[in-house]
Design an enzyme around this catalytic site. Structure first.
Site, PDB file in Angstrom:
ATOM      1  N   TYR A  98       0.846  -1.196   0.000  1.00 11.08           N
ATOM      2  CA  TYR A  98       0.000   0.000   0.000  1.00 11.08           C
ATOM      3  C   TYR A  98       0.877   1.239   0.000  1.00 11.08           C
ATOM      4  O   TYR A  98       1.764   1.373   0.844  1.00 11.08           O
ATOM      5  CB  TYR A  98      -0.912  -0.046   1.230  1.00 11.08           C
ATOM      6  CG  TYR A  98      -1.890   1.096   1.381  1.00 11.08           C
ATOM      7  CD1 TYR A  98      -2.275   1.869   0.300  1.00 11.08           C
ATOM      8  CD2 TYR A  98      -2.438   1.402   2.620  1.00 11.08           C
ATOM      9  CE1 TYR A  98      -3.184   2.908   0.445  1.00 11.08           C
ATOM     10  CE2 TYR A  98      -3.353   2.436   2.774  1.00 11.08           C
ATOM     11  CZ  TYR A  98      -3.719   3.191   1.681  1.00 11.08           C
ATOM     12  OH  TYR A  98      -4.613   4.219   1.820  1.00 11.08           O
ATOM     13  N   CYS A  99       0.658   2.149  -0.972  1.00 10.37           N
ATOM     14  CA  CYS A  99       1.358   3.423  -1.032  1.00 10.37           C
ATOM     15  C   CYS A  99       2.869   3.189  -1.105  1.00 10.37           C
ATOM     16  O   CYS A  99       3.339   2.443  -1.964  1.00 10.37           O
ATOM     17  CB  CYS A  99       0.947   4.281   0.161  1.00 10.37           C
ATOM     18  SG  CYS A  99       1.554   5.978   0.121  1.00 10.37           S
ATOM     19  N   LEU A 100       3.673   3.774  -0.223  1.00 12.19           N
ATOM     20  CA  LEU A 100       5.113   3.560  -0.243  1.00 12.19           C
ATOM     21  C   LEU A 100       5.461   2.091  -0.026  1.00 12.19           C
ATOM     22  O   LEU A 100       6.489   1.615  -0.521  1.00 12.19           O
ATOM     23  CB  LEU A 100       5.801   4.398   0.847  1.00 12.19           C
ATOM     24  CG  LEU A 100       5.640   5.912   0.795  1.00 12.19           C
ATOM     25  CD1 LEU A 100       6.497   6.553   1.867  1.00 12.19           C
ATOM     26  CD2 LEU A 100       6.011   6.450  -0.557  1.00 12.19           C
TER      27      LEU A 100
END
Length: 605
Positions: free
Chosen positions: A334-336
């Protein structure tokens, strides 16, 4: 146990030596820092603290670039004068005809601007105040657009800075001009102002004293939030690995490993039981493991991006393999967390490690050429300014990051909140996601500097210049099927940028575009009202389709994309469909339960 006293410690798996992080070759030995350089960096770090990490030089350069090129474009100047005249004529016409039935205001708020939603803004005299402000905003949008010769980055930054100044002067922020504020004051006989001043005083006190937000009385971590049952089975300096207890008599034979972003506490994916993605997956018969990153302190300033790959993702992969040997792992980032998972997956593919059965990327960017308005904060001057501040502190503080994200949507996240809290005396409605949002984290100096320069500024990962262990990696080496999710209103990872994963990979890929923003679009459980999504699948080796063409070809469906992902995950299982749940940890390999979920790192502030 007092969670604040928990210190990171190595456990179970052997320590790893960070690999060099560079273009092609290992990094050269670090030379001693000259005292003069230390003096300069200390000065810039002090300036950065005052400006909250914003470089005044970057702002000045943008203004100079815009003004210099506009000054040598007399045709553009005449166009702007004409635009101002047209806007004034529209305002005058509207003022004269406003009492006639069917008269429409000439200027409309932007779709994301909810400051003028109250019906009284459509009545005199407030309608003229609103229209004057919107006309000014419209003129500046034209003034900062399409200046011949000026860099787009400069004009975009000027537009952003002007937008911040205009937001300050919006009539919606005035206690005397905003009808909502006046109406609330009449209803409460002026007590709303008193309550607002109390809120303002408390917030100023908390800011000056740098006190953390008081724990919620309604939502408590480990009881109401992050409460899916499980055990921490592995811990090192960077993470605790949680294995969740089964909720079904049999489980799918291959596990799921969740890699959240280290910019946030992991429990955005394990909020209240009804909207917890982790709880949903466990309830669907999956064996789920999740990383809980530590909130780093100043003594972790030298941790690198590759440390997060090795002591983070790879350490978790190895632990999951010990618990469930010879099983494919379905990794989700998720995300980074998705970015570091992509780097890890490409490295494993290059090295012949085939343990990933599939890779899911949620609101994840691997290419940063279209990274949205966050790029306004990134150039050499800005990054150098941030680096000096992080060098001095040892990390990037959560308050400094939060200010950047809030500025991207200042009309809602700053000014509307300020009006409600300080001028109307309204307490914010407590929700699980707002409690999580206040529980933010820091990022180590060296890791974040490498991330900003290597990925955001230089875009090495998709430019073929990102090296791991001295050798370049490529996303197209990933052969595992991909499930990629973008969100329609994401201002952190715009969906067009997320979609570009399809441009740099060749494996089977399913792309989902869901309603909502960076967090709300991902936390989109079945039964959530007013949710919709689009889904499409690309076979391995198929030709590339651009994002707008993809959007035109795929119809919107009502409901949650989680159900589609659940079906896809089950279809990618390569072993027998269901088995007896595995034991908790792997005692024979030193992986024993250390603490009940959500662990101890989640409490470190």
């Amino acid at each position: 146990m007092n969670a604040s006293s928990v210190k990171p410690s190595r456990n179970t798996l052997p320590a790893v030596t960070p690999a060099p992080w560079s273009d092609q070759t290992p990094s050269a030995p670090q030379m001693p820092v000259h005292p003069y350089e230390t003096m300069d960096r200390s000065l810039r770090a002090g300036m950065a603290r005052v400006t909250q990490g914003m470089s005044p030089y970057a702002a000045a350069n943008a203004w100079f670039d815009w003004m210099a090129h506009l000054s040598t474009a007399p045709g553009r100047q005449m166009e702007l004068v004409e635009q101002a005249g047209k806007s004034a004529f529209k305002l005058a016409t509207y003022a004269a005809q406003q009492f006639q039935e069917g008269t429409e205001p000439p200027f409309k708020p932007k779709p994301e601007d909810h400051r003028y939603a109250h019906p009284t803004w459509g009545k005199p005299p407030y309608n003229l105040l609103q229209q004057t402000f919107l006309a000014t905003q419209d003129w500046w949008d034209h003034a900062t657009c399409c200046i011949p010769g000026a860099q787009k980055h400069s004009t975009d930054r000027v537009d952003f800075m002007v937008r911040q100044l205009l937001d300050i002067m919006s009539p919606s922020n005035s206690a005397l001009l905003n009808p909502e504020i006046l109406e609330k004051a009449r209803e409460t006989h002026g007590m709303s102002y008193k309550a607002g001043m109390k809120n303002l005083f408390n917030d100023i006190k908390d800011t000056l004293l740098a006190e953390p937000t008081a724990p919620s009385t309604q939502f408590k971590v480990g009881e109401d939030l992050a409460c899916t049952p499980g055990q921490v089975i592995y811990r090192n300096e960077l993470l605790e690995l949680i294995q969740y207890s089964p909720q079904t008599e049999t489980v799918h034979s291959e596990p799921i490993l969740i890699v959240p972003a280290w910019i946030m506490k992991y429990y955005i994916l394990d909020l209240s039981p009804h909207n917890s993605m982790i709880n949903y997956l466990v309830g669907q018969g999956f064996t789920v493991f999740a990383i809980s990153w530590i909130n780093p302190s100043a003594d972790m300033s030298d941790f690198t991006l590759d440390d997060y790959r090795l002591q983070g993702v790879m350490a978790a992969v190895n632990a999951v393999s010990d618990v469930m040997p010879d099983k494919k792992i379905h990794a989700c980032g998720y995300c980074l967390g998705g970015t570091i998972l992509s780097i890890t997956a490409a490295t494993m593919a290059r090295d012949g490690d085939e343990r990933f059965g599939s890779v899911t990327l949620l609101a994840t960017q691997v290419d940063f050429t279209e990274a949205g308005e966050l790029m306004l904060f990134l150039d050499e001057s800005q990054v150098a300014f941030l680096e000096d501040m992080m060098w001095d502190q040892g990390y990037l503080d959560h308050r400094q990051m939060a200010g950047t994200f809030q500025a991207l949507r200042s009309e809602d996240l700053i000014w509307t909140r300020a009006v409600h809290r300080y001028l109307m005396g309204l307490e914010e409605v407590e929700a699980d996601i707002s409690v999580w949002n206040a529980d933010s984290t820091r990022m180590p100096y060296k890791m974040h500097s490498q991330y900003l320069r290597g990925l955001f500024m230089e875009n090495r990962l998709t430019a073929g210049r990102f090296a791991v262990d001295g050798r370049v990696i490529a996303l197209k080496d990933i052969k595992a099927p991909l499930f990629v999710v973008g969100t329609e209103k994401d201002h952190i990872a715009p969906w067009h940028s997320v979609y570009k994963t399809a441009l740099f990979t060749d494996s089977d890929l399913t792309f989902v575009l869901t309603s909502g923003g960076h967090n709300g679009g991902i936390v989109s459980e079945p039964g959530h009202a007013h949710r919709h999504y689009r889904i499409g699948q690309r076979d391995a080796g198929a030709f590339y389709t651009d994002p707008d063409s993809w959007l035109a070809k795929h119809e919107s469906k009502d409901g949650s994309w989680w159900t589609e992902w659940n079906t896809w995950l089950k279809a990618t299982q390569s072993s027998q469909p269901t088995v007896v749940p595995p034991q908790m940890g792997a005692p024979d390999k030193g992986l024993v339960p250390l603490a009940p979920a959500p662990g101890t790192y989640i409490y470190i502030r």
